[in-house]
Design an enzyme around this catalytic site. Structure first.
Site, PDB file in Angstrom:
ATOM      1  N   GLU A 164     -25.346  22.244 -22.804  1.00  0.00           N
ATOM      2  CA  GLU A 164     -26.341  22.218 -24.017  1.00  0.00           C
ATOM      3  C   GLU A 164     -27.745  21.851 -23.685  1.00  0.00           C
ATOM      4  OE1 GLU A 164     -25.779  17.870 -24.964  1.00  0.00           O
ATOM      5  OE2 GLU A 164     -25.403  17.168 -22.557  1.00  0.00           O
ATOM      6  N   LYS A 179     -25.025   8.157 -22.853  1.00  0.00           N
ATOM      7  CA  LYS A 179     -25.881   8.417 -22.938  1.00  0.00           C
ATOM      8  C   LYS A 179     -27.790   7.221 -22.189  1.00  0.00           C
ATOM      9  CE  LYS A 179     -29.036   9.833 -26.679  1.00  0.00           C
ATOM     10  NZ  LYS A 179     -29.464  11.025 -26.130  1.00  0.00           N
ATOM     11  N   TYR A 192     -29.549   4.390 -23.534  1.00  0.00           N
ATOM     12  CA  TYR A 192     -30.034   4.497 -24.748  1.00  0.00           C
ATOM     13  C   TYR A 192     -29.599   5.260 -25.899  1.00  0.00           C
ATOM     14  CZ  TYR A 192     -31.816   8.939 -24.002  1.00  0.00           C
ATOM     15  OH  TYR A 192     -32.249  10.755 -24.166  1.00  0.00           O
ATOM     16  N   LEU A 243     -23.519  15.610 -24.076  1.00  0.00           N
ATOM     17  CA  LEU A 243     -23.718  14.377 -25.390  1.00  0.00           C
ATOM     18  C   LEU A 243     -22.403  14.271 -26.269  1.00  0.00           C
ATOM     19  CD1 LEU A 243     -25.008  11.875 -24.853  1.00  0.00           C
ATOM     20  CD2 LEU A 243     -26.586  12.636 -26.859  1.00  0.00           C
ATOM     21  N   ARG A 299     -21.558   5.485 -30.671  1.00  0.00           N
ATOM     22  CA  ARG A 299     -22.208   6.114 -29.029  1.00  0.00           C
ATOM     23  C   ARG A 299     -22.299   4.989 -28.429  1.00  0.00           C
ATOM     24  NH1 ARG A 299     -25.281  11.501 -29.750  1.00  0.00           N
ATOM     25  NH2 ARG A 299     -27.168   9.824 -29.707  1.00  0.00           N
ATOM     26  N   ARG A 320     -33.303  -6.414  -6.037  1.00  0.00           N
ATOM     27  CA  ARG A 320     -32.766  -5.122  -5.857  1.00  0.00           C
ATOM     28  C   ARG A 320     -31.483  -5.089  -5.084  1.00  0.00           C
ATOM     29  NH1 ARG A 320     -32.525  -0.618  -3.102  1.00  0.00           N
ATOM     30  NH2 ARG A 320     -32.877   1.373  -4.335  1.00  0.00           N
ATOM     31  N   HIS A 333     -27.734  -2.268  -5.412  1.00  0.00           N
ATOM     32  CA  HIS A 333     -26.817  -1.517  -5.940  1.00  0.00           C
ATOM     33  C   HIS A 333     -25.409  -2.013  -6.872  1.00  0.00           C
ATOM     34  CE1 HIS A 333     -29.155   1.319  -3.487  1.00  0.00           C
ATOM     35  NE2 HIS A 333     -28.514   1.897  -4.158  1.00  0.00           N
TER      36      HIS A 333
HETATM   37  N1  PDD Z   1     -31.763  13.394 -27.336  1.00  0.00           N
HETATM   38  N2  PDD Z   1     -27.980  16.305 -25.808  1.00  0.00           N
HETATM   39  C1  PDD Z   1     -28.526  15.384 -25.094  1.00  0.00           C
HETATM   40  C2  PDD Z   1     -28.955  16.014 -23.550  1.00  0.00           C
HETATM   41  C3  PDD Z   1     -29.967  14.669 -25.738  1.00  0.00           C
HETATM   42  O1  PDD Z   1     -30.666  13.499 -25.078  1.00  0.00           O
HETATM   43  C4  PDD Z   1     -29.828  14.788 -27.078  1.00  0.00           C
HETATM   44  C5  PDD Z   1     -30.756  13.437 -27.912  1.00  0.00           C
HETATM   45  C6  PDD Z   1     -28.504  14.713 -27.643  1.00  0.00           C
HETATM   46  C7  PDD Z   1     -28.284  15.218 -29.271  1.00  0.00           C
HETATM   47  O2  PDD Z   1     -28.067  14.131 -29.835  1.00  0.00           O
HETATM   48  P1  PDD Z   1     -28.192  13.493 -31.349  1.00  0.00           P
HETATM   49  O3  PDD Z   1     -27.900  14.141 -32.360  1.00  0.00           O
HETATM   50  O4  PDD Z   1     -27.136  12.526 -31.220  1.00  0.00           O
HETATM   51  O5  PDD Z   1     -29.357  13.226 -31.092  1.00  0.00           O
HETATM   52  C8  PDD Z   1     -27.832  16.419 -27.445  1.00  0.00           C
HETATM   53  C9  PDD Z   1     -32.565  12.201 -27.854  1.00  0.00           C
HETATM   54  C10 PDD Z   1     -32.967  12.539 -29.637  1.00  0.00           C
HETATM   55  C11 PDD Z   1     -33.428  12.016 -26.577  1.00  0.00           C
HETATM   56  O6  PDD Z   1     -33.452  12.102 -25.390  1.00  0.00           O
HETATM   57  O7  PDD Z   1     -34.706  12.854 -27.467  1.00  0.00           O
END
Ligand code: PDD
Length: 296
Positions: free
Chosen positions: A181, A149, A35, A205, A54, A103, A105
C-alpha cells in the site's frame, strides 16, 4: 487550518485548551494506541460506520477498551460536528490510547483508556485530484499487522518524508518488490480495464475508501482483482491511483520520475472519482469533474 474548540474526550466534551496529559501517557511513550481519520463533507461525516467498525476491530486486536459503545460513538461523532457548528469540509481525528500510567511495557492495571477526537478544516485536494500526483517507491519495513490502525507510524512518517524530499505526494511501499500500500493510502493499478490491488490481508490497512472502490468497480462492471502486483508492473500499467479518506480517489501519473500510462489521469480512475463524488453526496456544484462529463 482551524481546529475547532470542542474536543471529545473519554470524560465528555472539553475545550481544546483544557486538554492536558501527563508525561507518562502510553500513546506518547509507546505509541500504544489506535486512531481513525474520518472525512467530513458539508458538515456530514462520510463512511462513519466503516470507520467506527474498524476502530473497534483495531481496539480488540490490541486489547484496548473503547470507553463508549459503538452506538454511543456514532452519536458522539455527530455531536462533535454539531457542537462545533461544522458545515464545510473537514476531518475528524479520533485516537484512543491505553491510558496514562507509570512507564512499563506491561499493560497497567486499573487504567482507563484516553480518548480524544477533534475536528479540523480540510478542503478537498482539488488540483491534485484533477491533475494527478507523483509518487516514489520505498521498501515496506513495517510490522505484519498493518490492518490495525495503530499510532506506531514511524515507518510511514519516514516513507512520506522520503516522498516529500523528492517533491512527491506519496510513497508506494513494497516488500521485496511486491506492492502492499502507500504510507497513508491504498494503491491500485489498472491494466486492460481491470483494477488490481493487494488483498485485504493483515499486512495492509483495510481502507474504508478501498471498500467503496471495490463497490464502485462492481457497479461499473470493472473487475476488481485482489492480487498483489510488483513495482515493475507499474511501468506497464495503463493507470495507477491511490485512495484514502483525505486523498479520495487520487490519480498517480508519475512514479520514481517515470511516467505512468499516458502521464495523465486515466478513464477508469476518472470514473471512480466521479463515483466517489456521488457516494459522498458532493453536489454537482462541488464536483471537480462534472464539467468534464458535460464536455464529453
Ligand atoms: N490514512 N493505508 C494506510 C497506511 C493509511 O494510513 C490509510 C489512511 C489508508 C486508507 O484508509 P481509509 O480509506 O480508511 O482512509 C490506507 C489516514 C487518512 C491517515 O493516517 O491520515
Amino acid at each position: 487550518m482551524t481546529i475547532y474548540d470542542h474536543v471529545l474526550t473519554e470524560g465528555g466534551f472539553v475545550d481544546q485548551n483544557d486538554l492536558r496529559y501527563p508525561f507518562e501517557e502510553r500513546g506518547l511513550q509507546f505509541g500504544d494506541g489506535i486512531y481513525e481519520v474520518i472525512r467530513v463533507y458539508n458538515g456530514t461525516s462520510y463512511l462513519i460506520q466503516e470507520h467506527v467498525e474498524r476502530l473497534y476491530r483495531s481496539a480488540a486486536a490490541v486489547k484496548i477498551n473503547v470507553p463508549f459503545s459503538k452506538e454511543d460513538m456514532y452519536h458522539k461523532m455527530e455531536e462533535l460536528l454539531h457542537k462545533n457548528g461544522i458545515d464545510g469540509d473537514a476531518k475528524i481525528y479520533l485516537q484512543i490510547t491505553r491510558g496514562s500510567a507509570p512507564r512499563d511495557h506491561v499493560f497497567p492495571l486499573n487504567t482507563n483508556a484516553n480518548l480524544y477526537a477533534y475536528v479540523k478544516d480540510l478542503p478537498r485536494p482539488e488540483a491534485f485530484l484533477r491533475e494527478g500526483v507523483s509518487a516514489v517507491t520505498q521498501e515496506d519495513v513495517r510490522w505484519d499487522w498493518c490492518y490495525i490502525k495503530s499510532l506506531n507510524l514511524l515507518p510511514n512518517v519516514l516513507a512520506k518524508q522520503a516522498a516529500k524530499e523528492q517533491n512527491c505526494y506519496e510513497a508506494i511501499l513494497h516488500k521485496q518488490g511486491e506492492v502492499t500500500e502507500c504510507s497513508s493510502s491504498n494503491i491500485y493499478l489498472v491494466k486492460d480495464g481491470s483494477v488490481y490491488t493487494h488483498p485485504a490481508k493483515k499486512n495492509i490497512l483495510h481502507g474504508c475508501v478501498r471498500m467503496r472502490v471495490e463497490a464502485f468497480c462492481s457497479e461499473e462492471g470493472v473487475s476488481f482483482i485482489e492480487q498483489a502486483f510488483q513495482v515493475e508492473d507499474i511501468w506497464n500499467a495503463d493507470e495507477v491511483f491511490l485512495s484514502s479518506s483525505t486523498s479520495e480517489v487520487m490519480p498517480v501519473i508519475q512514479v520514481d520520475g517515470k511516467q505512468v500510462g499516458n502521464g495523465v489521469p486515466g478513464t477508469v480512475t476518472r470514473t471512480l472519482q466521479k463515483k466517489y463524488e456521488e457516494d459522498a453526496k458532493l453536489s454537482a456544484d462541488a464536483s471537480l469533474f462534472s464539467s468534464e462529463v458535460a464536455a464529453e
